[in-house]
Design an enzyme around this catalytic site. Structure first.
Site, PDB file in Angstrom:
ATOM      1  N   GLU A   1       0.788  -1.223   0.000  1.00  0.00           N
ATOM      2  CA  GLU A   1       0.000   0.000   0.000  1.00  0.00           C
ATOM      3  C   GLU A   1       0.827   1.283   0.000  1.00  0.00           C
ATOM      4  O   GLU A   1       0.808   2.048   0.966  1.00  0.00           O
ATOM      5  CB  GLU A   1      -0.935   0.034   1.217  1.00  0.00           C
TER       6      GLU A   1
ATOM      7  N   GLU B   1      -5.121  -8.562   1.344  1.00  0.00           N
ATOM      8  CA  GLU B   1      -5.756  -8.177   2.616  1.00  0.00           C
ATOM      9  C   GLU B   1      -7.233  -7.920   2.381  1.00  0.00           C
ATOM     10  O   GLU B   1      -7.621  -7.258   1.415  1.00  0.00           O
ATOM     11  CB  GLU B   1      -5.168  -6.880   3.196  1.00  0.00           C
TER      12      GLU B   1
HETATM   13  C1  GBH Z   1      -4.297  -1.905   5.642  1.00  0.00           C
HETATM   14  O1  GBH Z   1      -4.477  -0.564   5.441  1.00  0.00           O
HETATM   15  C2  GBH Z   1      -2.902  -2.139   6.094  1.00  0.00           C
HETATM   16  O2  GBH Z   1      -2.098  -2.736   5.108  1.00  0.00           O
HETATM   17  C3  GBH Z   1      -2.791  -2.917   7.380  1.00  0.00           C
HETATM   18  O3  GBH Z   1      -1.513  -2.800   7.914  1.00  0.00           O
HETATM   19  C4  GBH Z   1      -3.864  -2.423   8.313  1.00  0.00           C
HETATM   20  O4  GBH Z   1      -3.729  -2.966   9.598  1.00  0.00           O
HETATM   21  C5  GBH Z   1      -5.181  -2.809   7.717  1.00  0.00           C
HETATM   22  O5  GBH Z   1      -5.326  -2.342   6.422  1.00  0.00           O
HETATM   23  C6  GBH Z   1      -6.399  -2.346   8.516  1.00  0.00           C
HETATM   24  O6  GBH Z   1      -6.446  -0.956   8.591  1.00  0.00           O
HETATM   25  O7  GBH Z   1      -9.298   7.888   4.636  1.00  0.00           O
HETATM   26  O8  GBH Z   1      -7.371   8.754   3.776  1.00  0.00           O
HETATM   27  O9  GBH Z   1      -7.216   6.808   5.026  1.00  0.00           O
HETATM   28  C7  GBH Z   1      -5.728  -0.166   4.952  1.00  0.00           C
HETATM   29  C8  GBH Z   1      -5.684   1.304   4.825  1.00  0.00           C
HETATM   30  C9  GBH Z   1      -7.610   2.552   5.186  1.00  0.00           C
HETATM   31  C10 GBH Z   1      -6.309   2.810   3.189  1.00  0.00           C
HETATM   32  C11 GBH Z   1      -8.670   3.413   4.609  1.00  0.00           C
HETATM   33  C12 GBH Z   1      -7.350   3.673   2.643  1.00  0.00           C
HETATM   34  C13 GBH Z   1      -9.032   5.250   3.142  1.00  0.00           C
HETATM   35  C14 GBH Z   1      -8.339   6.524   2.721  1.00  0.00           C
HETATM   36  N1  GBH Z   1      -6.816   1.904   4.178  1.00  0.00           N
HETATM   37  N2  GBH Z   1      -8.068   4.332   3.709  1.00  0.00           N
HETATM   38  S1  GBH Z   1      -8.029   7.565   4.109  1.00  0.00           S
END
Ligand code: GBH
Length: 471
Positions: free
Chosen positions: A170, A377
């Site tokens: 990511e 994931e």
């Molecule tokens: C993943 O991230 C990770 O790889 C992992 O480490 C983590 O524990 C898992 O998911 C659970 O969170 O609102 O600007 O953040 C996911 C991350 C979260 C990315 C929601 C996109 C929306 C954009 N995602 N996010 S923002």
């Protein structure tokens, strides 16, 4: 869909059933075995950066409990375990290689192989050595070359046994959340640096792919978090533009350089004021688009998006931080995320399993030369309740996984080339700026005793794997 019906679904031959974690989130031993600070260790010391002031010192103590954690994976019947190596453990301070650090991963890999579990290794899941942040972090082009050297060290130690290599997890998060919104480490709120971080992580990926390929690696890929950007009103040009901008910054800014060797025209135009054009040097895009063997897809939720101010924005974008944070949407800070009437997880993320099907099918349609896909994931945080006998009846998480898998099965029927699925996460763990407050595990971790208990979702997942194997 019922568990029984899902078990009856036919999965492609050799479909990989796995579960995932990341070094910083589970290992602990943050300053043991020669490991030094990563940006997350340093960030956790910033007041208000991590919920409850939680840190990564002990986490799940996986560093010390690794053999019994692998036994747990065997109990669940996993085909594969997706984990990451910590740069700050392998090359503390990004100086010399730390033999103890490599030894930990070498023992993990041996333990997995002895248990018949395929190691699925990710080189970067957000934990840059803090010393490198002090020289500019990902905003500094040189960091890409440092990454290549680190990747080479890990490959030299484990390449004889590890067959599946992922460069980045990511990059959206480790660039735009780390350097623009500041929700993630290093907590900077500098849009230009964030844009540079995007490009330099791409470059690092390409350099590592080329180097590992030369050394003999055969299964090389990257994991992106991808979303469906859904305009609130598909007739409204303002909402349509917002959806275009979200798709640009969340999806296409990563997919197109990696798969096609170009940045999208609209992305380049939107990010012109932030210097994207200036930092792309001749030859970069060719390096970045070195062929890969698979694309990892992380998906949790879709995004309903609008270009109008909206009062119903939840806290799903603040990352749980208590200190003020900015927007990750560089140059498109005005976009908003209205709620729609869907169930939500403890992260306040909406639950819409069909979104995963739509995403997988759409990727195949939009990128004809798409490599095979793995869901690296997918999962959910819920406020688990522990029964008197210690069991965890996490019916919502069980349903979430089951329904998303049904959605994957449907995507496959519709032609998507999906070859595996990894639940996030094997264990409850350090959920970044939310600290230990949010639990994604199919195995519960008691943070007082560090004891592990397989939740009902874990038991259900194990049954599914068994059914799929015997079909
Ligand atoms: C993943 O991230 C990770 O790889 C992992 O480490 C983590 O524990 C898992 O998911 C659970 O969170 O609102 O600007 O953040 C996911 C991350 C979260 C990315 C929601 C996109 C929306 C954009 N995602 N996010 S923002």
């Amino acid at each position: 869909m019922s568990e029984r019906a899902l078990a009856g679904a036919t999965w492609p031959k050799g479909f990989i059933w796995g579960s995932a974690t990341a070094a910083a989130q589970v290992e602990g031993a943050a300053h043991e075995g020669g490991k030094e600070d990563s940006i997350w260790d340093a960030f956790a010391r910033v007041s208000g950066a991590v919920h409850g002031g939680d840190n990564l010192e002990i986490a799940d103590d996986h560093y010390h409990r690794m053999p019994s954690d692998v036994r747990l994976m065997r109990e669940l019947g996993l085909d594969s375990y997706r984990f990451s190596t910590s740069w700050a453990r392998v090359r503390p301070g990004d100086r010399a290689v730390n033999p103890d650090g490599l030894d930990f991963y070498s023992r993990l890999v041996d333990e997995l192989l002895e248990s018949g579990i395929l190691p699925w290794l990710t080189l970067y899941h957000w934990d840059l050595p803090q010393t490198l942040e002090e020289t500019g972090g990902w905003a500094n082009r040189d960091t890409a070359f440092r990454f290549r050297d680190y990747a080479e060290d890990v490959y030299e130690a484990l390449g004889d046994r590890v067959t599946h290599w992922t460069t980045f997890n990511e990059p959206f998060c480790s660039s735009l959340l780390g350097y623009a919104s500041g929700v993630h480490a290093p907590g900077r709120q500098e849009p230009r640096a964030a844009v540079a971080a995007v490009h330099h992580q791409h470059l690092a990926h390409g350099l590592a792919v080329n180097t590992l390929r030369t050394l003999g690696a055969q299964n090389l890929g990257i994991t992106l978090n991808l979303t469906n950007a859904i305009p609130r009103d598909a007739e409204d040009p303002v909402d349509l533009d917002a959806a275009r901008r979200l798709d640009s910054l969340a999806n296409r800014i990563f997919l197109e350089p990696l798969l096609l060797g170009i940045y999208p025209e609209d992305t380049l135009a939107d990010l012109e004021p932030y210097g994207l054009g200036d930092i792309i040097l001749p030859g970069d895009l060719e390096t970045i688009s070195a062929p890969i063997d698979f694309l990892g897809v992380n998906h949790y939720h879709d995004d309903l998006v609008s270009g109008h101010p909206d009062s119903a924005v939840g806290d799903s974008h603040s990352g749980g931080a208590e200190r003020p944070t900015g927007s990750p949407w560089v140059g498109s800070e005005h976009i908003t995320f209205p709620s729609r009437d869907l169930p939500r997880t403890a992260m306040d993320w909406e639950v819409n399993p069909d979104g995963l099907r739509a995403l997988l099918v759409r990727l195949g349609a939009e990128y004809p030369a798409l490599p095979p896909l793995y869901i690296t994931e997918n999962g959910a945080a819920y406020d688990d309740v522990v029964s008197a006998d210690g069991t965890v009846h996490d019916t919502e998480r069980t349903a979430f996984i089951r329904d998303h898998l049904a959605s994957v099965a449907e995507a496959i029927e519709q032609g998507a080339d999906v070859r595996g699925y990894f639940v996030w996460s094997l264990l409850d763990n350090f959920e970044w700026s939310y600290g230990y407050d949010k639990r994604f595990g199919i195995v519960r971790v008691d943070y007082d005793t560090l004891e592990r208990t397989i939740k009902d979702s874990g038991l259900a997942y194990a049954r599914l794997i068994q059914a799929a194997h015997s079909a």
